[in-house]
Design a protein around this motif. Sequence first.
Motif, short mmCIF file in Angstrom:
data_model
loop_
_atom_site.label_atom_id
_atom_site.label_comp_id
_atom_site.label_asym_id
_atom_site.label_seq_id
_atom_site.Cartn_x
_atom_site.Cartn_y
_atom_site.Cartn_z
N ALA A 44 -7.74 8.78 7.61
CA ALA A 44 -7.49 10.00 8.19
C ALA A 44 -6.80 9.70 9.64
CB ALA A 44 -8.79 10.78 8.17
N GLU A 45 -7.57 8.89 10.25
CA GLU A 45 -6.95 8.63 11.60
C GLU A 45 -5.53 8.02 11.62
OE1 GLU A 45 -8.04 5.29 14.84
OE2 GLU A 45 -9.66 6.44 14.19
N GLN A 46 -5.39 7.16 10.86
CA GLN A 46 -4.12 6.38 10.53
C GLN A 46 -3.12 7.40 10.12
OE1 GLN A 46 -3.55 2.99 11.35
NE2 GLN A 46 -5.55 3.52 12.37
N THR A 47 -3.44 8.29 9.15
CA THR A 47 -2.52 9.47 8.71
C THR A 47 -1.97 10.46 9.88
OG1 THR A 47 -3.34 9.25 6.48
CG2 THR A 47 -2.24 11.25 7.14
N THR A 48 -3.17 10.57 10.86
CA THR A 48 -2.88 11.44 12.00
C THR A 48 -1.99 10.83 12.60
OG1 THR A 48 -5.13 12.57 11.60
CG2 THR A 48 -4.12 12.52 13.66
N GLN A 49 -1.89 9.56 13.07
CA GLN A 49 -1.18 9.06 14.04
C GLN A 49 0.36 8.83 13.45
OE1 GLN A 49 -3.02 5.17 14.99
NE2 GLN A 49 -4.61 6.10 15.85
N LEU A 76 1.52 13.08 0.18
CA LEU A 76 1.90 12.66 -0.96
C LEU A 76 2.11 11.36 -0.87
CD1 LEU A 76 4.84 15.03 -1.45
CD2 LEU A 76 2.72 15.13 -2.76
N PRO A 77 1.48 10.48 -2.21
CA PRO A 77 1.44 9.05 -2.26
C PRO A 77 2.88 8.34 -2.18
CG PRO A 77 0.80 10.02 -4.35
CD PRO A 77 0.90 11.05 -3.42
N LEU A 78 3.70 8.52 -1.32
CA LEU A 78 4.91 8.17 -1.28
C LEU A 78 5.22 6.54 -0.70
CD1 LEU A 78 7.12 11.30 -0.39
CD2 LEU A 78 6.50 10.28 -2.67
N HIS A 79 4.32 6.11 -0.07
CA HIS A 79 4.30 4.69 0.44
C HIS A 79 2.92 4.15 0.37
CE1 HIS A 79 2.49 6.22 4.23
NE2 HIS A 79 3.40 7.32 3.88
N ALA A 80 2.80 2.81 0.46
CA ALA A 80 1.48 2.08 0.26
C ALA A 80 0.39 2.65 1.30
CB ALA A 80 1.91 0.57 0.76
N ASP A 81 0.53 2.99 2.31
CA ASP A 81 -0.70 3.54 3.34
C ASP A 81 -1.24 4.88 2.56
OD1 ASP A 81 -0.65 1.22 5.03
OD2 ASP A 81 0.50 2.34 6.49
N ARG A 83 -0.75 5.99 -0.43
CA ARG A 83 -1.32 5.77 -1.85
C ARG A 83 -2.72 5.09 -1.58
NH1 ARG A 83 3.91 4.22 -3.03
NH2 ARG A 83 3.67 2.13 -2.69
N ALA A 84 -2.99 4.23 -0.62
CA ALA A 84 -4.36 3.90 -0.44
C ALA A 84 -5.22 4.98 0.25
CB ALA A 84 -4.50 2.57 0.73
N THR A 85 -4.60 5.64 0.96
CA THR A 85 -5.57 7.08 1.31
C THR A 85 -5.93 7.78 0.39
OG1 THR A 85 -4.54 6.82 3.76
CG2 THR A 85 -5.44 8.93 3.15
N SER A 86 -4.98 8.19 -0.63
CA SER A 86 -5.09 8.97 -1.71
C SER A 86 -6.11 8.42 -2.58
CB SER A 86 -3.82 9.17 -2.41
OG SER A 86 -3.94 9.97 -3.62
N ARG A 87 -6.23 7.14 -2.91
CA ARG A 87 -7.01 6.75 -3.52
C ARG A 87 -8.53 6.72 -2.98
NH1 ARG A 87 -3.35 2.00 -4.01
NH2 ARG A 87 -2.19 2.68 -5.94
N MET A 88 -8.69 6.45 -1.51
CA MET A 88 -9.88 6.63 -0.78
C MET A 88 -10.33 7.87 -0.78
SD MET A 88 -9.73 4.09 2.45
CE MET A 88 -8.15 4.30 2.84
N ASN A 89 -9.62 9.18 -0.74
CA ASN A 89 -10.10 10.39 -0.68
C ASN A 89 -10.66 10.56 -1.87
OD1 ASN A 89 -9.60 10.69 2.04
ND2 ASN A 89 -7.54 11.38 1.65
N ALA A 90 -10.04 10.29 -2.98
CA ALA A 90 -10.27 10.70 -4.47
C ALA A 90 -11.70 9.97 -4.73
CB ALA A 90 -9.29 10.12 -5.59
N ALA A 91 -11.93 8.70 -4.10
CA ALA A 91 -13.13 8.22 -4.22
C ALA A 91 -14.30 8.86 -3.55
CB ALA A 91 -13.30 6.60 -3.96
N TYR A 92 -13.84 9.22 -2.35
CA TYR A 92 -14.82 10.14 -1.62
C TYR A 92 -15.17 11.42 -2.07
CZ TYR A 92 -17.27 11.02 2.61
OH TYR A 92 -18.25 11.16 3.69
#
Length: 119
Positions: A44-49, A76-81, A83-92
Amino acid sequence: MDLRGVQHLSLREIAREAGISHGQLQHYFASRQALLTFAVDFAAEQTTQRIRRSLEQLGDPPHPRDVLRLTLMEMLPLHADARATSRMNAAYVLEALHDEEALARTHDAMTRDALRWRG
């Protein structure tokens, strides 16, 4: 790595996949939940930045439509970061279905940092 999902992973399996000892991982994360919470908060911090950097290029003040577009595009999962964030959020979220503490933090971790673009 275990293909049954994140809710079935142990710290021992995560350490093995990362190529470190179980003790090294436990030095930083006392539980799998602590590790997952850290990962989601970090993402989330990386996304915010990334959003903040993009917003700085829009001028002052940015048009609300542009702010919304940038924010939604980053989610949206349009780039690697993303996509990884989307997967982590789904896991959470899956974790939160079975863990009240995770459920209490889900809203905080997923919206507070991602939407606080002007800080």
